[in-house]
Design a protein around this motif. Structure first.
Motif, PDB file in Angstrom:
ATOM      1  N   GLU A  10       0.800  -1.217   0.000  1.00 33.78           N
ATOM      2  CA  GLU A  10       0.000   0.000   0.000  1.00 33.78           C
ATOM      3  C   GLU A  10       0.836   1.272   0.000  1.00 33.78           C
ATOM      4  OE1 GLU A  10      -0.545  -2.485   2.169  1.00 33.78           O
ATOM      5  OE2 GLU A  10      -2.573  -3.240   1.716  1.00 33.78           O
ATOM      6  N   THR A  11       1.935   1.287   0.763  1.00 32.73           N
ATOM      7  CA  THR A  11       2.738   2.510   0.891  1.00 32.73           C
ATOM      8  C   THR A  11       3.339   2.930  -0.444  1.00 32.73           C
ATOM      9  OG1 THR A  11       3.276   1.973   3.195  1.00 32.73           O
ATOM     10  CG2 THR A  11       4.691   3.570   2.083  1.00 32.73           C
ATOM     11  N   PHE A  12       3.934   1.994  -1.149  1.00 33.17           N
ATOM     12  CA  PHE A  12       4.546   2.299  -2.444  1.00 33.17           C
ATOM     13  C   PHE A  12       3.485   2.780  -3.445  1.00 33.17           C
ATOM     14  CE2 PHE A  12       5.953   1.177  -6.722  1.00 33.17           C
ATOM     15  CZ  PHE A  12       7.209   1.767  -6.767  1.00 33.17           C
ATOM     16  N   THR A  13       2.319   2.118  -3.436  1.00 31.35           N
ATOM     17  CA  THR A  13       1.234   2.501  -4.350  1.00 31.35           C
ATOM     18  C   THR A  13       0.770   3.924  -4.070  1.00 31.35           C
ATOM     19  OG1 THR A  13       0.521   0.186  -4.358  1.00 31.35           O
ATOM     20  CG2 THR A  13      -1.005   1.808  -5.250  1.00 31.35           C
ATOM     21  N   ALA A  14       0.644   4.284  -2.784  1.00 31.74           N
ATOM     22  CA  ALA A  14       0.227   5.646  -2.415  1.00 31.74           C
ATOM     23  C   ALA A  14       1.274   6.673  -2.844  1.00 31.74           C
ATOM     24  CB  ALA A  14      -0.007   5.731  -0.912  1.00 31.74           C
ATOM     25  N   CYS A  15       2.540   6.336  -2.716  1.00 33.24           N
ATOM     26  CA  CYS A  15       3.616   7.250  -3.147  1.00 33.24           C
ATOM     27  C   CYS A  15       3.572   7.475  -4.661  1.00 33.24           C
ATOM     28  CB  CYS A  15       4.979   6.696  -2.741  1.00 33.24           C
ATOM     29  SG  CYS A  15       5.312   6.800  -0.964  1.00 33.24           S
ATOM     30  N   CYS A  16       3.239   6.443  -5.405  1.00 34.78           N
ATOM     31  CA  CYS A  16       3.074   6.581  -6.858  1.00 34.78           C
ATOM     32  C   CYS A  16       1.923   7.544  -7.172  1.00 34.78           C
ATOM     33  CB  CYS A  16       2.788   5.227  -7.500  1.00 34.78           C
ATOM     34  SG  CYS A  16       4.216   4.122  -7.533  1.00 34.78           S
ATOM     35  N   GLY A  17       0.857   7.466  -6.383  1.00 35.91           N
ATOM     36  CA  GLY A  17      -0.261   8.390  -6.564  1.00 35.91           C
ATOM     37  C   GLY A  17       0.147   9.830  -6.297  1.00 35.91           C
ATOM     38  N   ALA A  18       0.974  10.043  -5.272  1.00 32.11           N
ATOM     39  CA  ALA A  18       1.459  11.392  -4.955  1.00 32.11           C
ATOM     40  C   ALA A  18       2.318  11.946  -6.090  1.00 32.11           C
ATOM     41  CB  ALA A  18       2.248  11.370  -3.646  1.00 32.11           C
ATOM     42  N   ALA A  19       3.214  11.106  -6.624  1.00 29.67           N
ATOM     43  CA  ALA A  19       4.077  11.533  -7.729  1.00 29.67           C
ATOM     44  C   ALA A  19       3.252  11.862  -8.971  1.00 29.67           C
ATOM     45  CB  ALA A  19       5.100  10.439  -8.039  1.00 29.67           C
ATOM     46  N   GLY A  20       2.257  11.031  -9.269  1.00 27.22           N
ATOM     47  CA  GLY A  20       1.392  11.280 -10.428  1.00 27.22           C
ATOM     48  C   GLY A  20       0.599  12.560 -10.281  1.00 27.22           C
ATOM     49  N   SER A  21       0.109  12.832  -9.078  1.00 32.36           N
ATOM     50  CA  SER A  21      -0.657  14.060  -8.835  1.00 32.36           C
ATOM     51  C   SER A  21       0.237  15.297  -8.971  1.00 32.36           C
ATOM     52  CB  SER A  21      -1.284  14.021  -7.440  1.00 32.36           C
ATOM     53  OG  SER A  21      -2.149  12.915  -7.314  1.00 32.36           O
ATOM     54  N   ALA A  22       1.501  15.172  -8.574  1.00 32.46           N
ATOM     55  CA  ALA A  22       2.447  16.277  -8.746  1.00 32.46           C
ATOM     56  C   ALA A  22       2.666  16.574 -10.233  1.00 32.46           C
ATOM     57  CB  ALA A  22       3.771  15.942  -8.070  1.00 32.46           C
ATOM     58  N   PHE A  23       2.696  15.529 -11.059  1.00 32.52           N
ATOM     59  CA  PHE A  23       2.833  15.714 -12.507  1.00 32.52           C
ATOM     60  C   PHE A  23       1.611  16.433 -13.068  1.00 32.52           C
ATOM     61  CE2 PHE A  23       2.071  14.023 -16.849  1.00 32.52           C
ATOM     62  CZ  PHE A  23       3.180  14.598 -17.475  1.00 32.52           C
ATOM     63  N   SER A  24       0.413  16.073 -12.585  1.00 33.60           N
ATOM     64  CA  SER A  24      -0.815  16.760 -13.006  1.00 33.60           C
ATOM     65  C   SER A  24      -0.745  18.240 -12.658  1.00 33.60           C
ATOM     66  CB  SER A  24      -2.039  16.129 -12.333  1.00 33.60           C
ATOM     67  OG  SER A  24      -2.189  14.772 -12.704  1.00 33.60           O
ATOM     68  N   LEU A  25      -0.207  18.556 -11.493  1.00 31.54           N
ATOM     69  CA  LEU A  25      -0.057  19.953 -11.073  1.00 31.54           C
ATOM     70  C   LEU A  25       0.846  20.724 -12.033  1.00 31.54           C
ATOM     71  CD1 LEU A  25      -0.436  22.261  -9.036  1.00 31.54           C
ATOM     72  CD2 LEU A  25       1.410  21.263  -7.663  1.00 31.54           C
ATOM     73  N   LEU A  26       1.929  20.104 -12.471  1.00 27.94           N
ATOM     74  CA  LEU A  26       2.829  20.750 -13.434  1.00 27.94           C
ATOM     75  C   LEU A  26       2.115  21.040 -14.757  1.00 27.94           C
ATOM     76  CD1 LEU A  26       6.138  18.721 -12.849  1.00 27.94           C
ATOM     77  CD2 LEU A  26       5.586  21.031 -12.039  1.00 27.94           C
ATOM     78  N   LEU A  27       1.266  20.118 -15.204  1.00 27.83           N
ATOM     79  CA  LEU A  27       0.500  20.337 -16.432  1.00 27.83           C
ATOM     80  C   LEU A  27      -0.434  21.544 -16.289  1.00 27.83           C
ATOM     81  CD1 LEU A  27      -0.556  16.710 -17.511  1.00 27.83           C
ATOM     82  CD2 LEU A  27       1.116  18.184 -18.631  1.00 27.83           C
ATOM     83  N   VAL A  28      -1.046  21.662 -15.131  1.00 29.55           N
ATOM     84  CA  VAL A  28      -1.946  22.796 -14.884  1.00 29.55           C
ATOM     85  C   VAL A  28      -1.178  24.110 -14.965  1.00 29.55           C
ATOM     86  CG1 VAL A  28      -3.378  23.940 -13.138  1.00 29.55           C
ATOM     87  CG2 VAL A  28      -3.577  21.468 -13.485  1.00 29.55           C
ATOM     88  N   LEU A  29      -0.052  24.183 -14.264  1.00 26.93           N
ATOM     89  CA  LEU A  29       0.732  25.417 -14.222  1.00 26.93           C
ATOM     90  C   LEU A  29       1.283  25.795 -15.595  1.00 26.93           C
ATOM     91  CD1 LEU A  29       2.656  24.768 -10.877  1.00 26.93           C
ATOM     92  CD2 LEU A  29       0.701  26.301 -11.234  1.00 26.93           C
ATOM     93  N   LYS A  30       1.565  24.799 -16.422  1.00 27.67           N
ATOM     94  CA  LYS A  30       2.167  25.041 -17.733  1.00 27.67           C
ATOM     95  C   LYS A  30       1.132  25.433 -18.792  1.00 27.67           C
ATOM     96  CE  LYS A  30       5.314  24.763 -21.060  1.00 27.67           C
ATOM     97  NZ  LYS A  30       6.366  25.777 -21.207  1.00 27.67           N
TER      98      LYS A  30
END
Length: 416
Positions: free
Chosen positions: A177-197
């Motif tokens: 579960e921990t690794f899967t949740a960390c992957c979700g955090a990293a993916g959401s950070a990428f979505s944030l970059l798309l928004v800002l760009k």
């Protein structure tokens, strides 16, 4: 003969319109990508939370309380977030939503106590990527093409469901579960970059901004009167009430599904992920290839009646379902009715209010889903434990038949 200067002006204006339309289309496609990614991370989370909750000692009732907590938080946050998006623009709203999702997954990664699972749900008050995406699409699409454009967000939902469920099932099975949740955090950070760009500061039309900016800036995000004011527009209250009442029974089943998959179908994480991926494929076909054609041929009121009629039959089928194979057959009409119902009601409601209020209106629509998640888990847990799965299906059948009869009578009176 037309003056040369006027011809030149018309050509320049035409070129500007083409350029503006291309820019709008590009932004809409970027928003579709952001929405698909957000759904991917959310379904990734669905592969973690039920199993982590079970490890931490949650039973069906307490898991229902956890889901209710999410519903209450998002019920409070939905309308305010929609108002916030209207006041401060698409970029700020989507940035806040994506940032909250990053925090949500980081808290999930470190959750090691039952209380932490409740604390981890707090950021969901701002996690409204889909309503913000709907606002952008509604603002940038022509009214006659709005239902089709909004249905494409459902296609993104299907893609995200497939990717997130499959990825989440594999990651949780192999790495925990921990690794899967960390992957979700990293993916959401990428979505944030798309928004800002790529997302502009605002997607409201110039005329809408000119007419409403001065009055909007003086009004608070927490102004309840400004939110409830939208209910006074013609047809809004009736459509909104139908959205709540007809959507409640199917909402109960949706929020209880993770428990149904675990206890009724006895599915392992990877099997559950595969089933959710199947949901996604069905939804992609319906949203991408069916709804657009239907909205082009039939009126929205006719499609609304159709979706409610099919939903009542789905409820009857759920009441007599025995195994996962039966469910896989039922999923097709279920996803069709849900997709058509949500797209059509959202389209009707956003067309009923000024363009400057689409964010607030979609925030209210999101609050309907949150209301379902608030009442659904507790009501669903009670029904499931005491009366079995069939009770949920029978309630869906009865409620939708009643709503269908009401709408049909109302339509016949109008045409008489």
């Amino acid at each position: 003969m037309r003056p040369e200067g006027k011809t030149t002006t018309d050509a320049v204006s035409s070129q500007a319109n083409v350029t503006d339309q291309q820019k709008r289309t590009k932004i809409i496609y970027i928003v579709y990508l952001i929405a698909a990614l957000d759904i991917t991370w959310m379904f990734l989370q669905f592969s973690v939370t039920p199993y982590l909750a079970k490890k931490l000692g949650f039973d069906t009732l307490w898991f229902g309380y956890l889901q209710t907590t999410v519903g209450v938080i998002q019920l409070l946050g939905g309308p305010m977030f929609g108002r916030f998006a209207d006041l401060f623009g698409a970029r700020v709203a989507l940035s806040l939503a994506c940032s909250s999702t990053v925090v949500f997954f980081l808290l999930l990664a470190i959750a090691d106590h039952p209380a932490m699972l409740f604390i981890q749900k707090l950021p969901t008050i701002f996690m409204h990527v889909i309503p913000a995406s709907q606002m952008v699409v509604a603002d940038l699409s022509a009214p006659e093409k709005r239902a089709d454009a909004l249905s494409k967000l459902g296609l993104c939902f299907g893609i995200g469901m497939i990717a997130g469920s499959t990825l989440g099932g594999h990651l949780n099975t192999r790495y925990g579960e921990t690794f899967t949740a960390c992957c979700g955090a990293a993916g959401s950070a990428f979505s944030l970059l798309l928004v800002l760009k790529f997302i502009p500061k605002t997607t409201k039309t110039q005329s809408s901004r000119t007419n409403t900016d001065s009055e909007n800036k003086s009004k608070s995000v927490f102004n309840l009167g400004e939110i409830t004011r939208l209910m006074k527009f013609p047809g809004v209250t009736q459509t909104f009430v139908v959205k709540v009442i007809a959507g409640l029974p199917s909402g109960i089943f949706q929020v209880m599904f993770s428990i149904i998959a675990l206890e009724f179908f006895k599915l392992e994480p990877q099997q559950n992920g595969n089933l959710m991926a199947y949901f996604g494929i069905v939804q992609m076909v319906i949203q991408g290839g069916v709804i657009g054609r239907l909205t082009g041929r039939y009126s929205e009121s006719s499609l609304l009646l159709l979706s409610i009629a099919i939903s009542s039959l789905v409820g009857l089928a759920l009441a007599y379902m025995q195994n996962v194979f039966h469910f896989c057959i039922i999923v097709i009409p279920m996803m069709f009715s849900l997709s058509v119902f949500n797209v059509i009601t959202d389209s009707i409601l956003t067309k009923s209010v000024p363009s400057s209020d689409t964010g607030t209106m979609l925030g209210l629509c999101a609050s309907v889903q949150s209301l379902l998640r608030t009442v659904g888990p507790t009501a669903g847990g009670f029904l499931y434990v005491n009366y079995g799965l069939s009770s949920i299906g029978l309630i869906q059948f009865v409620v939708n038949v009643a709503v269908f009869v009401f709408l049909l009578q109302h339509r016949l009176k109008k045409s008489a």
